[in-house]
Structure formats: C-alpha cells, structure tokens
Design a protein around this motif. Structure first.
Motif, PDB file in Angstrom:
ATOM      1  N   SER A 194      29.383  -2.543  77.371  1.00 52.83           N
ATOM      2  CA  SER A 194      30.029  -2.634  78.681  1.00 52.83           C
ATOM      3  C   SER A 194      31.204  -3.610  78.662  1.00 52.83           C
ATOM      4  CB  SER A 194      28.999  -3.068  79.729  1.00 52.83           C
ATOM      5  OG  SER A 194      29.598  -3.200  80.999  1.00 52.83           O
ATOM      6  N   ARG A 195      31.009  -4.755  78.018  1.00 51.41           N
ATOM      7  CA  ARG A 195      32.081  -5.742  77.923  1.00 51.41           C
ATOM      8  C   ARG A 195      33.269  -5.197  77.139  1.00 51.41           C
ATOM      9  NH1 ARG A 195      28.611 -11.079  76.121  1.00 51.41           N
ATOM     10  NH2 ARG A 195      27.567 -11.482  78.118  1.00 51.41           N
ATOM     11  N   ILE A 196      32.981  -4.501  76.047  1.00 49.98           N
ATOM     12  CA  ILE A 196      34.042  -3.943  75.207  1.00 49.98           C
ATOM     13  C   ILE A 196      34.883  -2.955  76.005  1.00 49.98           C
ATOM     14  CG2 ILE A 196      34.484  -2.412  73.235  1.00 49.98           C
ATOM     15  CD1 ILE A 196      31.950  -3.744  71.941  1.00 49.98           C
ATOM     16  N   LEU A 197      34.223  -2.056  76.714  1.00 47.31           N
ATOM     17  CA  LEU A 197      34.943  -1.056  77.500  1.00 47.31           C
ATOM     18  C   LEU A 197      35.791  -1.715  78.582  1.00 47.31           C
ATOM     19  CD1 LEU A 197      32.195   1.710  77.951  1.00 47.31           C
ATOM     20  CD2 LEU A 197      33.996   1.579  76.223  1.00 47.31           C
ATOM     21  N   THR A 198      35.226  -2.723  79.237  1.00 45.73           N
ATOM     22  CA  THR A 198      35.954  -3.412  80.304  1.00 45.73           C
ATOM     23  C   THR A 198      37.170  -4.151  79.759  1.00 45.73           C
ATOM     24  OG1 THR A 198      33.939  -3.678  81.618  1.00 45.73           O
ATOM     25  CG2 THR A 198      35.784  -5.148  82.127  1.00 45.73           C
ATOM     26  N   LYS A 199      36.971  -4.910  78.686  1.00 44.44           N
ATOM     27  CA  LYS A 199      38.065  -5.701  78.122  1.00 44.44           C
ATOM     28  C   LYS A 199      39.212  -4.838  77.606  1.00 44.44           C
ATOM     29  CE  LYS A 199      35.639  -9.935  76.674  1.00 44.44           C
ATOM     30  NZ  LYS A 199      35.335 -10.832  75.522  1.00 44.44           N
ATOM     31  N   LEU A 200      38.868  -3.675  77.038  1.00 46.27           N
ATOM     32  CA  LEU A 200      39.891  -2.819  76.444  1.00 46.27           C
ATOM     33  C   LEU A 200      40.404  -1.765  77.416  1.00 46.27           C
ATOM     34  CD1 LEU A 200      38.341  -2.279  72.891  1.00 46.27           C
ATOM     35  CD2 LEU A 200      40.057  -3.954  73.603  1.00 46.27           C
ATOM     36  N   GLY A 201      39.827  -1.733  78.620  1.00 46.60           N
ATOM     37  CA  GLY A 201      40.266  -0.761  79.608  1.00 46.60           C
ATOM     38  C   GLY A 201      39.969   0.673  79.209  1.00 46.60           C
ATOM     39  N   LEU A 202      38.812   0.871  78.571  1.00 44.87           N
ATOM     40  CA  LEU A 202      38.443   2.192  78.077  1.00 44.87           C
ATOM     41  C   LEU A 202      37.432   2.846  79.006  1.00 44.87           C
ATOM     42  CD1 LEU A 202      38.022   1.240  74.306  1.00 44.87           C
ATOM     43  CD2 LEU A 202      40.044   2.207  75.431  1.00 44.87           C
ATOM     44  N   ARG A 203      37.474   4.179  79.044  1.00 46.81           N
ATOM     45  CA  ARG A 203      36.605   4.918  79.956  1.00 46.81           C
ATOM     46  C   ARG A 203      35.172   4.997  79.464  1.00 46.81           C
ATOM     47  NH1 ARG A 203      38.255  10.832  79.927  1.00 46.81           N
ATOM     48  NH2 ARG A 203      37.071  10.703  77.975  1.00 46.81           N
ATOM     49  N   ASP A 204      34.994   5.238  78.173  1.00 46.05           N
ATOM     50  CA  ASP A 204      33.652   5.488  77.662  1.00 46.05           C
ATOM     51  C   ASP A 204      33.603   5.251  76.156  1.00 46.05           C
ATOM     52  OD1 ASP A 204      34.816   7.755  76.475  1.00 46.05           O
ATOM     53  OD2 ASP A 204      34.258   9.031  78.152  1.00 46.05           O
ATOM     54  N   ARG A 205      32.457   5.573  75.581  1.00 41.83           N
ATOM     55  CA  ARG A 205      32.205   5.343  74.165  1.00 41.83           C
ATOM     56  C   ARG A 205      33.153   6.153  73.274  1.00 41.83           C
ATOM     57  NH1 ARG A 205      27.084   3.337  72.907  1.00 41.83           N
ATOM     58  NH2 ARG A 205      26.566   3.284  70.693  1.00 41.83           N
ATOM     59  N   VAL A 206      33.505   7.343  73.717  1.00 37.22           N
ATOM     60  CA  VAL A 206      34.425   8.177  72.946  1.00 37.22           C
ATOM     61  C   VAL A 206      35.774   7.482  72.791  1.00 37.22           C
ATOM     62  CG1 VAL A 206      35.705  10.344  72.936  1.00 37.22           C
ATOM     63  CG2 VAL A 206      33.305  10.338  73.586  1.00 37.22           C
ATOM     64  N   GLN A 207      36.297   6.978  73.896  1.00 35.78           N
ATOM     65  CA  GLN A 207      37.576   6.276  73.821  1.00 35.78           C
ATOM     66  C   GLN A 207      37.472   5.022  72.956  1.00 35.78           C
ATOM     67  OE1 GLN A 207      39.281   5.563  77.699  1.00 35.78           O
ATOM     68  NE2 GLN A 207      39.896   7.704  77.915  1.00 35.78           N
ATOM     69  N   ALA A 208      36.309   4.387  72.950  1.00 36.85           N
ATOM     70  CA  ALA A 208      36.111   3.215  72.100  1.00 36.85           C
ATOM     71  C   ALA A 208      36.210   3.585  70.625  1.00 36.85           C
ATOM     72  CB  ALA A 208      34.760   2.570  72.394  1.00 36.85           C
ATOM     73  N   VAL A 209      35.652   4.743  70.265  1.00 34.97           N
ATOM     74  CA  VAL A 209      35.726   5.203  68.880  1.00 34.97           C
ATOM     75  C   VAL A 209      37.171   5.470  68.485  1.00 34.97           C
ATOM     76  CG1 VAL A 209      35.130   7.097  67.318  1.00 34.97           C
ATOM     77  CG2 VAL A 209      33.395   6.160  68.845  1.00 34.97           C
ATOM     78  N   VAL A 210      37.899   6.184  69.332  1.00 35.71           N
ATOM     79  CA  VAL A 210      39.309   6.474  69.043  1.00 35.71           C
ATOM     80  C   VAL A 210      40.106   5.179  68.913  1.00 35.71           C
ATOM     81  CG1 VAL A 210      41.405   7.556  69.939  1.00 35.71           C
ATOM     82  CG2 VAL A 210      39.211   8.728  70.166  1.00 35.71           C
ATOM     83  N   TYR A 211      39.857   4.235  69.809  1.00 32.44           N
ATOM     84  CA  TYR A 211      40.558   2.949  69.769  1.00 32.44           C
ATOM     85  C   TYR A 211      40.294   2.224  68.451  1.00 32.44           C
ATOM     86  CZ  TYR A 211      41.819  -1.873  70.968  1.00 32.44           C
ATOM     87  OH  TYR A 211      42.365  -3.132  70.958  1.00 32.44           O
ATOM     88  N   ALA A 212      39.025   2.187  68.052  1.00 34.99           N
ATOM     89  CA  ALA A 212      38.668   1.474  66.820  1.00 34.99           C
ATOM     90  C   ALA A 212      39.360   2.078  65.606  1.00 34.99           C
ATOM     91  CB  ALA A 212      37.152   1.493  66.632  1.00 34.99           C
ATOM     92  N   TYR A 213      39.415   3.387  65.551  1.00 35.89           N
ATOM     93  CA  TYR A 213      40.068   4.052  64.426  1.00 35.89           C
ATOM     94  C   TYR A 213      41.574   3.811  64.430  1.00 35.89           C
ATOM     95  CZ  TYR A 213      35.766   6.505  63.258  1.00 35.89           C
ATOM     96  OH  TYR A 213      34.491   6.807  62.861  1.00 35.89           O
ATOM     97  N   ARG A 214      42.167   3.846  65.601  1.00 37.30           N
ATOM     98  CA  ARG A 214      43.630   3.656  65.675  1.00 37.30           C
ATOM     99  C   ARG A 214      44.016   2.215  65.326  1.00 37.30           C
ATOM    100  NH1 ARG A 214      46.889   7.345  67.643  1.00 37.30           N
ATOM    101  NH2 ARG A 214      48.402   5.771  68.295  1.00 37.30           N
ATOM    102  N   GLN A 215      43.094   1.289  65.586  1.00 35.10           N
ATOM    103  CA  GLN A 215      43.360  -0.108  65.254  1.00 35.10           C
ATOM    104  C   GLN A 215      42.989  -0.449  63.825  1.00 35.10           C
ATOM    105  OE1 GLN A 215      44.900  -2.414  66.986  1.00 35.10           O
ATOM    106  NE2 GLN A 215      45.243  -1.096  68.767  1.00 35.10           N
ATOM    107  N   GLY A 216      42.442   0.513  63.079  1.00 37.56           N
ATOM    108  CA  GLY A 216      42.079   0.247  61.693  1.00 37.56           C
ATOM    109  C   GLY A 216      40.869  -0.650  61.544  1.00 37.56           C
ATOM    110  N   LEU A 217      39.974  -0.602  62.529  1.00 35.05           N
ATOM    111  CA  LEU A 217      38.798  -1.481  62.482  1.00 35.05           C
ATOM    112  C   LEU A 217      37.680  -0.931  61.609  1.00 35.05           C
ATOM    113  CD1 LEU A 217      38.582  -2.496  66.260  1.00 35.05           C
ATOM    114  CD2 LEU A 217      39.473  -3.843  64.355  1.00 35.05           C
ATOM    115  N   VAL A 218      37.789   0.345  61.252  1.00 34.42           N
ATOM    116  CA  VAL A 218      36.754   0.988  60.448  1.00 34.42           C
ATOM    117  C   VAL A 218      37.361   1.408  59.121  1.00 34.42           C
ATOM    118  CG1 VAL A 218      35.077   2.837  60.333  1.00 34.42           C
ATOM    119  CG2 VAL A 218      35.692   1.843  62.540  1.00 34.42           C
ATOM    120  N   SER A 219      36.729   1.021  58.036  1.00 39.82           N
ATOM    121  CA  SER A 219      37.255   1.358  56.718  1.00 39.82           C
ATOM    122  C   SER A 219      36.568   2.599  56.169  1.00 39.82           C
ATOM    123  CB  SER A 219      37.054   0.186  55.765  1.00 39.82           C
ATOM    124  OG  SER A 219      35.685  -0.136  55.665  1.00 39.82           O
TER     125      SER A 219
END
Length: 219
Positions: A194-219
């Motif tokens: 919940s905190r992650i979604l709020t801080k990043l202004g994301l709608r849901d878990r799907v957007q969190a996954v896309v965000y993480a990949y675009r930021q290069g957080l997952v190798s």
C-alpha cells in the motif's frame, strides 16, 4: 444479495468466446454482459452494457486488444473499465504493452477454468492479477527495451525495505511468498504494498511491476 459480476468477452475466435461464456454463465455470481470479435466493437459495446470486467484477447482484427485496452482503461479515461487480458502467448511482448495500456492483469488461455474465474473475481474486486510464471519471464526477454539505458533512478522515493518488496512483486511473488521470503507477516507485506503504490502514485500491483521493470530494479 450482491449483483453478479458482468463480464464482456472480446475474442475473435468464436469457439473461445463460446467456451468462456459457458464457464462464466455457469457461475452464480457472474453473468455474460456481451460478446464481440474485435477491439473496436468491444470498446463500443462496453459503453453500452457497462461491464465490470472485460476479458480481452490481444490479437484481433479492426482494433487489437492493446489499443482497445488503452481506450477502456488507459490514463485519462474518465470512467475506466477493468480489463483482464487472456492470451495464447505466454512470452508475447504485447502482454507487457497491454499492462502499460492499463490492463488489470493477464492469464494464459490454457489456464484451468477455476483460475480464470478467480482472475475475473480478483480484477472485479479492484485487485490486480499477474500470472507468476509469465511475470518472471516477461522482462527476461524484453529487458533491453523495457529498462532505461541510464540505470536506476536514484530519486525513487522508497525506503530500502520498500524497494526490496517492490523487487519481489516484480518477480511475480504473491504476498504470502514475499512474507515467507522476508520473514514478515502477510499484513506487514500488505502495508508495504500500500505504501509503495501511494508513494509512486500507482494504481495497482500491475503498474508496480511495470514501474519496477522500467526503473531497472529487477535483474
């Protein structure tokens, strides 16, 4: 009694539509609101029948599922509709594009009926649904295109623990799996999400996954 979940089926194969409709209409908490064979008709029909969830194929004539999803659930849409992408292609780059377009999740067409029904209920309830196996492979194939060349943004407004949880979300782990991995409770994981979604202004878990990949957080 609560109203049944109204589902619009959008797939260009008649047999697939018929099979999905049969499964959905057999459920006491669901009903088929309509069927169509292309994305343009799907968008128009959604405006008329007001479904709770659209089960969307990707590759269709006239207007593909990605473009249709963008019109139904994309950024700036006044009254977005929840879209569950159901595709044959478990490593199709279009799955990623569909998530970017606003889909609430995706499943493979060979998923068993109970998983499909669970997916519809999950998306209808406002949650996101990601097929873990597909999520874990998706960026492995398209990492070069998805990740920024400049590396991770150092200004991501998350604590180290929140970043750790975000990485695990992006790898396709459920809340229970994240809890086990970090040796914390499921409720604590839910709080982090919940905190992650709020801080990043994301709608849901799907957007969190896309965000993480675009930021290069997952190798």
């Amino acid at each position: 009694m609560t109203e049944p979940v109204r589902v619009l089926i959008c797939d260009d194969q008649v047999l697939i539509r018929t099979g999905l409709a049969t499964i959905i209409d057999a459920q006491p908490d669901m009903e088929v609101a309509g069927e169509c064979g292309d994305g343009r008709t799907g968008v128009e029909l959604a405006g008329k029948v007001r479904p709770d969830v659209v089960v969307m194929d990707i590759r269709m004539p006239v207007l593909d599922g990605i473009a249709a999803t963008r019109l139904l659930a994309g950024a700036g849409v006044p009254h977005p509709v929840k879209v569950l992408v159901v595709t044959t292609f478990n490593l199709d780059e279009y799955v990623y594009e569909a998530l970017r377009a606003g889909a609430s999740g995706f499943l493979l067409k060979d998923a068993p009926p109970d998983r499909l029904l669970h997916g519809i209920r999950t998306v209808a309830a406002g949650a996101a649904l990601l097929d873990p196996d597909v999520t874990r492979q998706l960026v492995g194939r398209y990492a070069a295109r998805i990740r920024p060349t400049g590396g991770t943004d150092p200004d991501i407004p998350l604590t180290p623990r929140e970043l750790e949880v975000l990485r695990l979300i992006a790898e396709g782990l459920s809340n229970s799996e994240i809890a086990a991995s970090l040796v914390i409770s499921r409720e604590t994981v839910k709080t982090f999400v919940s905190r992650i979604l709020t801080k990043l202004g994301l709608r849901d878990r799907v957007q969190a996954v896309v965000y993480a990949y675009r930021q290069g957080l997952v190798s």
